[in-house]
Design a protein around this motif. Structure first.
Motif, short mmCIF file in Angstrom:
data_model
loop_
_atom_site.label_atom_id
_atom_site.label_comp_id
_atom_site.label_asym_id
_atom_site.label_seq_id
_atom_site.Cartn_x
_atom_site.Cartn_y
_atom_site.Cartn_z
N THR A 1 17.82 -4.40 -2.84
CA THR A 1 16.86 -5.48 -3.03
C THR A 1 15.71 -5.39 -2.05
N GLU A 2 16.03 -5.22 -0.77
CA GLU A 2 14.98 -5.14 0.24
C GLU A 2 14.17 -3.86 0.09
N LYS A 3 14.82 -2.81 -0.37
CA LYS A 3 14.10 -1.55 -0.60
C LYS A 3 13.08 -1.73 -1.72
N ALA A 4 13.48 -2.42 -2.79
CA ALA A 4 12.57 -2.66 -3.91
C ALA A 4 11.40 -3.55 -3.48
N ARG A 5 11.69 -4.59 -2.71
CA ARG A 5 10.63 -5.50 -2.28
C ARG A 5 9.64 -4.80 -1.35
N ALA A 6 10.16 -3.99 -0.43
CA ALA A 6 9.27 -3.26 0.48
C ALA A 6 8.41 -2.26 -0.28
N ALA A 7 9.00 -1.59 -1.28
CA ALA A 7 8.24 -0.64 -2.09
C ALA A 7 7.15 -1.36 -2.89
N LEU A 8 7.44 -2.56 -3.37
CA LEU A 8 6.44 -3.33 -4.09
C LEU A 8 5.29 -3.74 -3.17
N ILE A 9 5.61 -4.16 -1.94
CA ILE A 9 4.55 -4.49 -0.98
C ILE A 9 3.68 -3.28 -0.72
N LEU A 10 4.31 -2.14 -0.45
CA LEU A 10 3.59 -0.90 -0.16
C LEU A 10 2.67 -0.51 -1.31
N THR A 11 3.18 -0.59 -2.53
CA THR A 11 2.42 -0.14 -3.69
C THR A 11 1.32 -1.11 -4.08
N ILE A 12 1.62 -2.40 -4.07
CA ILE A 12 0.61 -3.40 -4.44
C ILE A 12 -0.52 -3.41 -3.42
N ALA A 13 -0.19 -3.38 -2.13
CA ALA A 13 -1.24 -3.39 -1.10
C ALA A 13 -2.06 -2.10 -1.14
N SER A 14 -1.42 -0.97 -1.37
CA SER A 14 -2.16 0.30 -1.47
C SER A 14 -3.09 0.27 -2.67
N GLY A 15 -2.60 -0.24 -3.79
CA GLY A 15 -3.41 -0.28 -4.99
C GLY A 15 -4.60 -1.21 -4.89
N CYS A 16 -4.41 -2.35 -4.26
CA CYS A 16 -5.48 -3.35 -4.19
C CYS A 16 -6.52 -3.03 -3.12
N THR A 17 -6.14 -2.30 -2.09
CA THR A 17 -7.06 -2.08 -0.97
C THR A 17 -7.44 -0.62 -0.76
N ASP A 18 -6.65 0.32 -1.31
CA ASP A 18 -6.85 1.74 -1.03
C ASP A 18 -6.64 2.05 0.44
N ASN A 19 -5.94 1.14 1.14
CA ASN A 19 -5.73 1.27 2.58
C ASN A 19 -4.24 1.44 2.83
N VAL A 20 -3.79 2.70 2.93
CA VAL A 20 -2.37 2.98 3.09
C VAL A 20 -1.86 2.54 4.45
N THR A 21 -2.71 2.61 5.47
CA THR A 21 -2.30 2.15 6.80
C THR A 21 -1.95 0.67 6.76
N LEU A 22 -2.81 -0.13 6.14
CA LEU A 22 -2.54 -1.57 6.00
C LEU A 22 -1.24 -1.78 5.22
N ALA A 23 -1.08 -1.07 4.12
CA ALA A 23 0.09 -1.24 3.26
C ALA A 23 1.39 -0.91 4.01
N ILE A 24 1.38 0.17 4.76
CA ILE A 24 2.57 0.54 5.53
C ILE A 24 2.87 -0.52 6.59
N GLY A 25 1.83 -1.03 7.23
CA GLY A 25 2.02 -2.06 8.24
C GLY A 25 2.65 -3.32 7.66
N LEU A 26 2.23 -3.71 6.45
CA LEU A 26 2.79 -4.89 5.80
C LEU A 26 4.25 -4.66 5.41
#
Length: 312
Positions: free
Chosen positions: A130-155
Motif C-alpha cells: 500500500t505504501e509502495k503504491a502511494r509513494a509511486a503515485l506521488i512520484l509519478t503525479i508530481a513528476s508529470g505535473c512539474t517535470d521536476n524529478v528532484t521535487l517529486a523524489i523529495g515529496l
C-alpha cells in the motif's frame, strides 16, 4: 513528436488504468478559485480548456496554482483505483513497468534515469504494498505535473519518512579542495579533461560522460541530478554515491558515505577501496567500481571547446 511529462501522466492513467482525462483532472487539479471565481478542477469540465491549458499545454505554462497538493492528489487517485478493484501491488507494478513517463522525461539532466532509479529503489526498500503504491503515485503525479524529478523524489521521500519507511538519505558533499591520498598514482601531466565510460560484462555500454572541470565536479549516483550528474548506475548504488572533481591539476574521487562502497581498480590490476571522506587520485586507465557491479572506465578526453561550452 515527443510527449511532455503532463501528457505522459494523462496517457499513463488513461491507457493503463482506464482513468479518463476529465476524471484524472478532477483528482489532481486545485479546487481553489482563480481570478474568475472558478477553480481549475471546475474548469476541467470544459474539455477544450482541459485539453489546451493542461493536457497538451507547454510545461513552462503550467503554474503551481493549477494543481492540488500532490500528496492529496495521490490519495485521491489511490482511492479511485481501489474502488475499481486495482490491487496496490498491481498499481505499483504498472507504474514501475511503464515506459511512458520515462520516455517523456527524456535525457535532459538524466531525469528519466533518476525517475527510473527512484522506482527501483522504492521497490527494493520495503514490502508494504500500500505504501509502495502511494509513494509511486506521488512520484509519478508530481513528476508529470512539474517535470521536476528532484521535487517529486523529495515529496515521495518525505511521505515515506513520515510513515517510518526508508527510501533515501542525503549524503554530504566533499571538500572541493581536498588533497589526494598518499596512494595516488604517479603521473607526469594529468589530462585537462577526463570522462567515464560505463562497462557492462566488459563491453562499452555508454558514450563517455565528461567530468565537469568546475569546483563541484560530477556526482555519480542512482538519484544524482543536474547537468553534470551521472545516474547511469545499478539499483544498489547509493543516491549520491561518488564525486569526481579536479583540484590543483589532479583528478580526484571520493566516496560519499555510500552504503555499498566504492573501489578503484588500477591499470596494473591492483585495487584500492575508497574510505568515505578520503580523496584518491584517478588517472586514465583506472576503473571505478560502485557497489557490486557498476563499473566505469576512466579515459582522457580532448578539452571541451569554448563553442561547445556555450552551446551546452
Amino acid at each position: 513528436m515527443s510527449s511532455t511529462s503532463i501528457e505522459a501522466l494523462f496517457a499513463l492513467f488513461k491507457g493503463e488504468f482506464g482513468v479518463s482525462h476529465r476524471e484524472l483532472a478532477t483528482l489532481i487539479l486545485s479546487s481553489h478559485p482563480l481570478a474568475d471565481g472558478m477553480s481549475p478542477a471546475q474548469r476541467a469540465e470544459n474539455t477544450t480548456w482541459l485539453t489546451r491549458y493542461v493536457v497538451h499545454a507547454p510545461m513552462d505554462s503550467l503554474q503551481d496554482r493549477l494543481f492540488a497538493d500532490f500528496n492529496l492528489s495521490a490519495r485521491r487517485v489511490h482511492h479511485l483505483l481501489g474502488q475499481r478493484c486495482r490491487a496496490d501491488r498491481d498499481i505499483f507494478q504498472v507504474i514501475n513497468g511503464s515506459s511512458i513517463m520515462t520516455n517523456a522525461l527524456g535525457s535532459a539532466d538524466q531525469k528519466a534515469l533518476v525517475y527510473r532509479n527512484a522506482l527501483l529503489r522504492l521497490n527494493a526498500s520495503f514490502d508494504d504494498a500500500t505504501e509502495k503504491a502511494r509513494a509511486a503515485l506521488i512520484l509519478t503525479i508530481a513528476s508529470g505535473c512539474t517535470d521536476n524529478v528532484t521535487l517529486a523524489i523529495g515529496l515521495a521521500q518525505a511521505y515515506l519518512r513520515s510513515n517510518g519507511l526508508p527510501f533515501h538519505e542525503a549524503t554530504p558533499c566533499p571538500d572541493a579542495l581536498a588533497q589526494p591520498s598518499s596512494d595516488s598514482p604517479s603521473i607526469d601531466t594529468p589530462p585537462d579533461s577526463i570522462g567515464l565510460i560505463r562497462l557492462i560484462d566488459n563491453r562499452v555500454a555508454s558514450g563517455p560522460y565528461r567530468i565537469s572541470t568546475s569546483g563541484a565536479g560530477t556526482t555519480i549516483g542512482a538519484l544524482a541530478l543536474g547537468k553534470d550528474a551521472i545516474a547511469d548506475v545499478n539499483v544498489d548504488v547509493s543516491a549520491e554515491h561518488l564525486r569526481v572533481w579536479r583540484s590543483q591539476g589532479h583528478w580526484l574521487a571520493q566516496d560519499l558515505n555510500s552504503t555499498n562502497g566504492s573501489a578503484l581498480i588500477r591499470s596494473n590490476g591492483s585495487c584500492v577501496f575508497l574510505t568515505p571522506g578520503a580523496s584518491v587520485e584517478i588517472v586514465p586507465g583506472d576503473c571505478i567500481k560502485l557497489a557490486n557491479n557498476t563499473l566505469f572506465s576512466v579515459i582522457a578526453m580532448a578539452a571541451e571547446s569554448s563553442t561547445a561550452k556555450e552551446d551546452a
